[in-house]
Motif scaffolding. Sequence first.
Motif, PDB file in Angstrom:
ATOM      1  N   LYS A   1      63.818  -3.400  13.855  1.00  0.00           N
ATOM      2  CA  LYS A   1      64.124  -3.317  15.289  1.00  0.00           C
ATOM      3  C   LYS A   1      64.881  -2.039  15.627  1.00  0.00           C
ATOM      4  CE  LYS A   1      64.232  -8.280  16.364  1.00  0.00           C
ATOM      5  NZ  LYS A   1      65.086  -9.417  16.798  1.00  0.00           N
ATOM      6  N   HIS A   2      65.696  -1.542  14.686  1.00  0.00           N
ATOM      7  CA  HIS A   2      66.504  -0.355  14.937  1.00  0.00           C
ATOM      8  C   HIS A   2      65.845   0.925  14.421  1.00  0.00           C
ATOM      9  CE1 HIS A   2      69.504  -3.632  15.243  1.00  0.00           C
ATOM     10  NE2 HIS A   2      70.044  -2.859  16.157  1.00  0.00           N
ATOM     11  N   LEU A   3      64.649   0.812  13.885  1.00  0.00           N
ATOM     12  CA  LEU A   3      63.943   1.980  13.376  1.00  0.00           C
ATOM     13  C   LEU A   3      63.367   2.776  14.538  1.00  0.00           C
ATOM     14  CD1 LEU A   3      63.058   3.212  10.628  1.00  0.00           C
ATOM     15  CD2 LEU A   3      60.897   2.000  10.932  1.00  0.00           C
TER      16      LEU A   3
ATOM     17  N   PHE B   1      66.861  15.899  13.639  1.00  0.00           N
ATOM     18  CA  PHE B   1      68.177  15.793  14.248  1.00  0.00           C
ATOM     19  C   PHE B   1      68.575  14.318  14.335  1.00  0.00           C
ATOM     20  CE2 PHE B   1      66.036  19.522  16.266  1.00  0.00           C
ATOM     21  CZ  PHE B   1      66.731  20.493  15.556  1.00  0.00           C
ATOM     22  N   ASP B   2      69.714  13.993  13.783  1.00  0.00           N
ATOM     23  CA  ASP B   2      70.177  12.604  13.705  1.00  0.00           C
ATOM     24  C   ASP B   2      70.450  12.052  15.106  1.00  0.00           C
ATOM     25  OD1 ASP B   2      71.417  10.193  13.238  1.00  0.00           O
ATOM     26  OD2 ASP B   2      72.772  10.963  11.705  1.00  0.00           O
ATOM     27  N   PRO B   3      69.725  11.004  15.521  1.00  0.00           N
ATOM     28  CA  PRO B   3      69.935  10.449  16.861  1.00  0.00           C
ATOM     29  C   PRO B   3      71.349   9.931  17.091  1.00  0.00           C
ATOM     30  CG  PRO B   3      67.899   9.620  15.889  1.00  0.00           C
ATOM     31  CD  PRO B   3      68.650  10.315  14.797  1.00  0.00           C
ATOM     32  N   ALA B   4      72.080   9.619  16.016  1.00  0.00           N
ATOM     33  CA  ALA B   4      73.423   9.063  16.156  1.00  0.00           C
ATOM     34  C   ALA B   4      74.474  10.129  16.436  1.00  0.00           C
ATOM     35  CB  ALA B   4      73.800   8.285  14.898  1.00  0.00           C
ATOM     36  N   GLU B   5      74.145  11.400  16.235  1.00  0.00           N
ATOM     37  CA  GLU B   5      75.119  12.467  16.434  1.00  0.00           C
ATOM     38  C   GLU B   5      75.251  12.821  17.918  1.00  0.00           C
ATOM     39  OE1 GLU B   5      77.122  13.654  14.349  1.00  0.00           O
ATOM     40  OE2 GLU B   5      76.315  13.023  12.414  1.00  0.00           O
ATOM     41  N   PRO B   6      76.476  13.095  18.390  1.00  0.00           N
ATOM     42  CA  PRO B   6      76.686  13.347  19.818  1.00  0.00           C
ATOM     43  C   PRO B   6      76.013  14.604  20.357  1.00  0.00           C
ATOM     44  CG  PRO B   6      78.702  13.760  18.563  1.00  0.00           C
ATOM     45  CD  PRO B   6      77.749  13.077  17.630  1.00  0.00           C
ATOM     46  N   GLY B   7      75.759  15.588  19.480  1.00  0.00           N
ATOM     47  CA  GLY B   7      75.145  16.822  19.961  1.00  0.00           C
ATOM     48  C   GLY B   7      73.632  16.788  20.028  1.00  0.00           C
ATOM     49  N   THR B   8      73.017  15.726  19.496  1.00  0.00           N
ATOM     50  CA  THR B   8      71.557  15.669  19.429  1.00  0.00           C
ATOM     51  C   THR B   8      70.876  15.711  20.795  1.00  0.00           C
ATOM     52  OG1 THR B   8      71.549  14.601  17.264  1.00  0.00           O
ATOM     53  CG2 THR B   8      69.595  14.284  18.640  1.00  0.00           C
TER      54      THR B   8
ATOM     55  N   PRO C   1      62.973  10.299  12.999  1.00  0.00           N
ATOM     56  CA  PRO C   1      64.223  10.804  12.413  1.00  0.00           C
ATOM     57  C   PRO C   1      64.926   9.723  11.605  1.00  0.00           C
ATOM     58  CG  PRO C   1      64.563  10.287  14.730  1.00  0.00           C
ATOM     59  CD  PRO C   1      63.102  10.055  14.456  1.00  0.00           C
ATOM     60  N   HIS C   2      64.416   9.480  10.401  1.00  0.00           N
ATOM     61  CA  HIS C   2      64.938   8.381   9.599  1.00  0.00           C
ATOM     62  C   HIS C   2      64.719   8.681   8.111  1.00  0.00           C
ATOM     63  CE1 HIS C   2      65.419   4.270   8.032  1.00  0.00           C
ATOM     64  NE2 HIS C   2      66.107   4.041   9.132  1.00  0.00           N
ATOM     65  N   PRO C   3      65.655   8.275   7.251  1.00  0.00           N
ATOM     66  CA  PRO C   3      65.503   8.540   5.810  1.00  0.00           C
ATOM     67  C   PRO C   3      64.258   7.934   5.191  1.00  0.00           C
ATOM     68  CG  PRO C   3      67.783   7.970   6.308  1.00  0.00           C
ATOM     69  CD  PRO C   3      66.997   7.730   7.571  1.00  0.00           C
TER      70      PRO C   3
END
Length: 291
Positions: A68-70, A202-209, A260-262
């Motif tokens: 669900k979070h992918l 680019f990591d979606p969790a990062e504030p600058g993305t 954007p996922h490992p």
Amino acid sequence: MAKTTQQHSAAQTVTPALRQWIIDQAEAGFAPDVVLKSMQASGWSEDVAIEAMETTLSAHLAATQARKHLPAAVAVPEPALADSPLLLDAGDRMVQVLSVMRHPRLVVFGNLLSEQECAELVELARPRLSRSLTVATQTGGEEVHVDRTSDGMFFTRGESPLVQRIEARIARLLHWPEQNGEGLQVLNYQPGAQYKPHYDYFDPAEPGTPTILKRGGQRVATLIMYLSAPSSGGATIFPDVQLEVAPQRGNAVFFSYDRPHPRTQTLHGGAPVLAGEKWIATKWLREHEFK
């Protein structure tokens, strides 16, 4: 009697087929006590049945939540490899297909650049080198990072006839619009220089993305072209799949990442140069037009 029950329980093996049956019953809406009674009626001891249900359903719930979070998958550049070709037509040049992986989606190309093109890129880039920067995911800007110890520079897209020719070749080879590519980056690695394993998306969790994505969306693929090979070291490494790509002049390694996922298994890095120097040119491809 207790000893006989314990021996019977120990002899019962919870198989993948049983775990799938438990999941199927749960997804069909049957309550746990109903599933338990059904297992007991089939000969399963109560303790084995309860443990099988608890471990199976816990793992299934965790996997469901993870899905669900992918992030959703997107279209990515794709060389025409359906017929397992030895060569691909890149417009002005036939490019060799040396190696292919399905997951991660990775291709090693041969003869992508000529020796003269490699030498020209190095000479044009040399006077413009400075310490390489990485994207600052906290702000959306750029910063010096200890994991990256090369020197580099960027050509703007279409900056010269040489750059235009290479960009057109890449677009045809990978079936991706030229305007969706970032400017060509040239990097120089002296002895000891390296780039520790990292992801290019680019990591979606990062504030600058969100700021970074305004310029063309996510990165979806990377093409690393080798302009000169060191005497020793400097391979491009993919730790998740235990792969090393040798930095052979004129060759390139391409890999794509549809989210954007490992799980894309595109963790990669530049191993330390042990002797000599390494030059590469990197092309990052975006979802949309890069501005």
